[in-house]
Design an enzyme around this catalytic site. Structure first.
Site, PDB file in Angstrom:
ATOM      1  N   ASP A  62      41.486  43.707  32.582  1.00  0.00           N
ATOM      2  CA  ASP A  62      42.450  42.710  33.178  1.00  0.00           C
ATOM      3  C   ASP A  62      42.853  41.503  32.296  1.00  0.00           C
ATOM      4  O   ASP A  62      41.980  40.888  31.990  1.00  0.00           O
ATOM      5  CB  ASP A  62      41.950  42.118  34.520  1.00  0.00           C
ATOM      6  CG  ASP A  62      41.717  43.149  35.664  1.00  0.00           C
ATOM      7  OD1 ASP A  62      42.767  43.656  35.783  1.00  0.00           O
ATOM      8  OD2 ASP A  62      40.767  43.199  36.142  1.00  0.00           O
ATOM      9  N   MET A  93      45.113  38.441  31.616  1.00  0.00           N
ATOM     10  CA  MET A  93      46.190  37.547  32.292  1.00  0.00           C
ATOM     11  C   MET A  93      46.344  36.223  31.402  1.00  0.00           C
ATOM     12  O   MET A  93      45.666  36.018  30.387  1.00  0.00           O
ATOM     13  CB  MET A  93      45.368  36.968  33.636  1.00  0.00           C
ATOM     14  CG  MET A  93      44.639  37.995  34.207  1.00  0.00           C
ATOM     15  SD  MET A  93      43.691  37.230  35.785  1.00  0.00           S
ATOM     16  CE  MET A  93      43.037  38.351  36.505  1.00  0.00           C
ATOM     17  N   ASP A 152      44.145  48.449  43.045  1.00  0.00           N
ATOM     18  CA  ASP A 152      43.321  47.548  42.509  1.00  0.00           C
ATOM     19  C   ASP A 152      43.138  46.362  43.325  1.00  0.00           C
ATOM     20  O   ASP A 152      43.996  45.781  43.774  1.00  0.00           O
ATOM     21  CB  ASP A 152      43.940  47.227  41.240  1.00  0.00           C
ATOM     22  CG  ASP A 152      43.211  46.260  40.484  1.00  0.00           C
ATOM     23  OD1 ASP A 152      42.186  45.821  40.784  1.00  0.00           O
ATOM     24  OD2 ASP A 152      43.797  45.729  39.394  1.00  0.00           O
ATOM     25  N   GLY A 153      41.925  46.100  43.801  1.00  0.00           N
ATOM     26  CA  GLY A 153      41.666  44.835  44.434  1.00  0.00           C
ATOM     27  C   GLY A 153      40.923  44.934  45.864  1.00  0.00           C
ATOM     28  O   GLY A 153      41.466  45.767  46.600  1.00  0.00           O
ATOM     29  N   GLY A 154      39.741  44.441  46.069  1.00  0.00           N
ATOM     30  CA  GLY A 154      38.814  44.529  47.059  1.00  0.00           C
ATOM     31  C   GLY A 154      38.387  46.073  47.323  1.00  0.00           C
ATOM     32  O   GLY A 154      38.175  46.325  48.584  1.00  0.00           O
ATOM     33  N   MET A 196      48.763  41.366  33.169  1.00  0.00           N
ATOM     34  CA  MET A 196      49.364  40.537  34.029  1.00  0.00           C
ATOM     35  C   MET A 196      49.883  39.199  33.308  1.00  0.00           C
ATOM     36  O   MET A 196      49.364  38.267  33.166  1.00  0.00           O
ATOM     37  CB  MET A 196      48.245  39.949  35.138  1.00  0.00           C
ATOM     38  CG  MET A 196      47.768  41.257  36.211  1.00  0.00           C
ATOM     39  SD  MET A 196      46.241  40.708  36.949  1.00  0.00           S
ATOM     40  CE  MET A 196      45.227  41.512  35.783  1.00  0.00           C
ATOM     41  N   SER A 219      33.975  43.588  41.484  1.00  0.00           N
ATOM     42  CA  SER A 219      32.638  42.988  42.175  1.00  0.00           C
ATOM     43  C   SER A 219      31.851  43.966  42.872  1.00  0.00           C
ATOM     44  O   SER A 219      30.639  44.390  42.860  1.00  0.00           O
ATOM     45  CB  SER A 219      32.967  42.008  43.091  1.00  0.00           C
ATOM     46  OG  SER A 219      33.994  42.379  43.704  1.00  0.00           O
ATOM     47  N   HIS A 224      45.098  46.550  32.173  1.00  0.00           N
ATOM     48  CA  HIS A 224      46.314  45.773  33.194  1.00  0.00           C
ATOM     49  C   HIS A 224      46.830  44.480  32.737  1.00  0.00           C
ATOM     50  O   HIS A 224      46.160  43.474  32.796  1.00  0.00           O
ATOM     51  CB  HIS A 224      45.403  45.956  34.555  1.00  0.00           C
ATOM     52  CG  HIS A 224      46.165  45.386  35.718  1.00  0.00           C
ATOM     53  ND1 HIS A 224      45.371  44.762  36.904  1.00  0.00           N
ATOM     54  CD2 HIS A 224      47.446  44.980  35.818  1.00  0.00           C
ATOM     55  CE1 HIS A 224      46.443  44.371  37.706  1.00  0.00           C
ATOM     56  NE2 HIS A 224      47.588  44.355  37.200  1.00  0.00           N
ATOM     57  N   MET A 260      48.710  47.149  43.942  1.00  0.00           N
ATOM     58  CA  MET A 260      47.725  46.052  43.977  1.00  0.00           C
ATOM     59  C   MET A 260      47.453  46.008  45.546  1.00  0.00           C
ATOM     60  O   MET A 260      48.278  45.856  46.318  1.00  0.00           O
ATOM     61  CB  MET A 260      48.219  44.450  43.542  1.00  0.00           C
ATOM     62  CG  MET A 260      48.671  44.402  42.105  1.00  0.00           C
ATOM     63  SD  MET A 260      47.148  44.689  41.146  1.00  0.00           S
ATOM     64  CE  MET A 260      45.850  43.507  41.730  1.00  0.00           C
ATOM     65  N   GLY A 314      45.164  38.146  39.788  1.00  0.00           N
ATOM     66  CA  GLY A 314      44.592  36.907  39.385  1.00  0.00           C
ATOM     67  C   GLY A 314      43.145  36.789  39.245  1.00  0.00           C
ATOM     68  O   GLY A 314      42.656  36.147  38.387  1.00  0.00           O
ATOM     69  N   PHE A 315      42.613  37.339  40.598  1.00  0.00           N
ATOM     70  CA  PHE A 315      40.992  36.925  40.459  1.00  0.00           C
ATOM     71  C   PHE A 315      40.356  38.305  41.344  1.00  0.00           C
ATOM     72  O   PHE A 315      40.834  38.970  41.915  1.00  0.00           O
ATOM     73  CB  PHE A 315      40.715  35.815  41.408  1.00  0.00           C
ATOM     74  CG  PHE A 315      41.445  34.704  41.058  1.00  0.00           C
ATOM     75  CD1 PHE A 315      40.672  33.656  40.041  1.00  0.00           C
ATOM     76  CD2 PHE A 315      42.712  34.310  41.238  1.00  0.00           C
ATOM     77  CE1 PHE A 315      41.307  32.724  39.494  1.00  0.00           C
ATOM     78  CE2 PHE A 315      43.336  33.015  40.794  1.00  0.00           C
ATOM     79  CZ  PHE A 315      42.642  32.263  39.871  1.00  0.00           C
ATOM     80  N   GLY A 316      39.018  38.637  40.825  1.00  0.00           N
ATOM     81  CA  GLY A 316      38.210  39.292  41.380  1.00  0.00           C
ATOM     82  C   GLY A 316      37.658  38.967  42.789  1.00  0.00           C
ATOM     83  O   GLY A 316      37.962  37.764  42.928  1.00  0.00           O
ATOM     84  N   HIS A 368      38.512  49.463  33.141  1.00  0.00           N
ATOM     85  CA  HIS A 368      39.494  48.603  33.548  1.00  0.00           C
ATOM     86  C   HIS A 368      39.476  47.263  32.982  1.00  0.00           C
ATOM     87  O   HIS A 368      38.905  46.559  33.170  1.00  0.00           O
ATOM     88  CB  HIS A 368      39.887  48.577  35.120  1.00  0.00           C
ATOM     89  CG  HIS A 368      41.055  47.844  35.630  1.00  0.00           C
ATOM     90  ND1 HIS A 368      42.222  48.563  35.853  1.00  0.00           N
ATOM     91  CD2 HIS A 368      41.397  46.615  36.028  1.00  0.00           C
ATOM     92  CE1 HIS A 368      43.303  47.648  36.542  1.00  0.00           C
ATOM     93  NE2 HIS A 368      42.628  46.774  36.627  1.00  0.00           N
ATOM     94  N   SER A 405      36.416  47.376  36.993  1.00  0.00           N
ATOM     95  CA  SER A 405      37.001  46.115  36.160  1.00  0.00           C
ATOM     96  C   SER A 405      35.819  45.391  35.734  1.00  0.00           C
ATOM     97  O   SER A 405      35.150  44.704  36.262  1.00  0.00           O
ATOM     98  CB  SER A 405      37.864  45.278  37.125  1.00  0.00           C
ATOM     99  OG  SER A 405      38.032  44.249  36.431  1.00  0.00           O
TER     100      SER A 405
HETATM  101  C1  DX5 Z   1      42.690  41.134  39.820  1.00  0.00           C
HETATM  102  C2  DX5 Z   1      42.626  42.141  39.028  1.00  0.00           C
HETATM  103  C3  DX5 Z   1      41.381  43.195  39.574  1.00  0.00           C
HETATM  104  C4  DX5 Z   1      40.161  42.688  39.915  1.00  0.00           C
HETATM  105  C5  DX5 Z   1      39.506  43.415  40.966  1.00  0.00           C
HETATM  106  O1  DX5 Z   1      43.967  40.380  39.525  1.00  0.00           O
HETATM  107  O2  DX5 Z   1      43.619  42.904  38.811  1.00  0.00           O
HETATM  108  O3  DX5 Z   1      41.118  44.293  38.688  1.00  0.00           O
HETATM  109  O4  DX5 Z   1      39.057  42.701  38.844  1.00  0.00           O
HETATM  110  O5  DX5 Z   1      38.275  43.038  41.326  1.00  0.00           O
HETATM  111  P1  DX5 Z   1      37.596  43.250  42.754  1.00  0.00           P
HETATM  112  O6  DX5 Z   1      37.405  44.606  42.654  1.00  0.00           O
HETATM  113  O7  DX5 Z   1      36.393  42.280  42.757  1.00  0.00           O
HETATM  114  O8  DX5 Z   1      38.527  42.943  43.670  1.00  0.00           O
HETATM  115 ZN    ZN Z   2      43.449  44.816  37.497  1.00  0.00          ZN
END
Ligand code: DX5
Ligand code: ZN
Length: 214
Positions: free
Chosen positions: A32, A34, A174-176, A65, A197, A63, A136, A141-143, A30, A7
């Site tokens: 994102d 938003m 996607d996420g974490g 959002m 990240s 993606h 998800m 919303g956030f990385g 990827h 991402s």
């Molecule tokens: C969150 C995004 C993700 C995000 C993942 O809304 O859809 O794609 O960038 O970030 P990490 O891998 O740091 O959780």
């Molecule tokens: Zn994403």
């Protein structure tokens, strides 16, 4: 083989071309998108997708959002998106079907995304018509958020439906996603891992991408 979709939300937007070259061993990029309405954050849109398209041959995994994503899917296709995923919570079933058909008419792949609180069953009306389902594993919303391991039963349920009814469909999380959570996702049945990240904070990005493949 497990695919990695880094991402670029975790990239340096002032050096986006450089940071996209850093992930050249990945499978997808990827992106994102938003809108500040569907999620409480605003990121990037169509002109940035167009610029990214010019500097990489990797497929762009976009993606969305945003609310009523079908308003913009044609423009994202024309900007160079290869895969466009839309949240099932973002519009009516009827309009999502129309948007999927529009993406296919452009020769691109379409997918459906589920927020953490949305049950697996929400994909069923779309299961046979999409090329990707995205589960998800954080609130969108956030990385940099904590991985939600309790999403794994949802991933496994969708894996079973995909294998039975649309085996070519990809299953993305996607996420974490990081070196301590990737295997859980793969064992649950995901074949595409998004990581922001965990990729961009690594000292050796190609090695981190290989590690995440499991
Ligand atoms: C969150 C995004 C993700 C995000 C993942 O809304 O859809 O794609 O960038 O970030 P990490 O891998 O740091 O959780
Ligand atoms: Zn994403």
């Amino acid at each position: 083989m497990v695919k990695i979709s880094p991402s670029i939300l975790s990239a340096d937007f002032a050096n986006l071309e450089r940071d996209i070259q850093k992930i050249s061993t990945a499978d997808y990029v990827h992106v994102d998108v938003m809108d500040g309405v569907f999620v409480p954050n605003i990121t990037i849109g169509i002109p940035v997708v167009k610029s990214i398209r010019a500097v990489t041959d990797l497929p762009l995994d976009v993606h969305l959002m945003i609310v009523e994503p079908g308003r913009y899917t044609e423009q994202f296709c024309d900007a160079g998106a290869d895969i466009i995923t839309m949240h099932v919570e973002a519009d009516t079933e009827e309009r999502l079907h129309t948007a999927i058909a529009g993406i296919h008419a452009k020769g691109k792949r379409a997918g459906i995304v589920l927020k953490p609180a949305t049950p697996a069953e929400a994909v069923l009306p779309f299961l046979e018509e999409v090329e990707m389902i995205l589960v998800m594993t954080v609130e969108p919303g956030f990385g940099g958020q904590k991985f939600m391991a309790d999403m794994m039963p949802k991933v496994s349920a969708i894996r079973r439906w995909i294998d039975a009814r649309n085996p070519d469909c990809e299953l993305e999380v996607d996420g974490g996603v990081a070196p301590d959570t990737n295997r859980t996702c793969i064992e649950a049945g995901a074949n595409v891992l998004v990581a922001g990240s965990a990729v961009y904070k690594a000292d050796d990005i190609p090695a981190r991408i290989e590690l995440l493949r499991g």
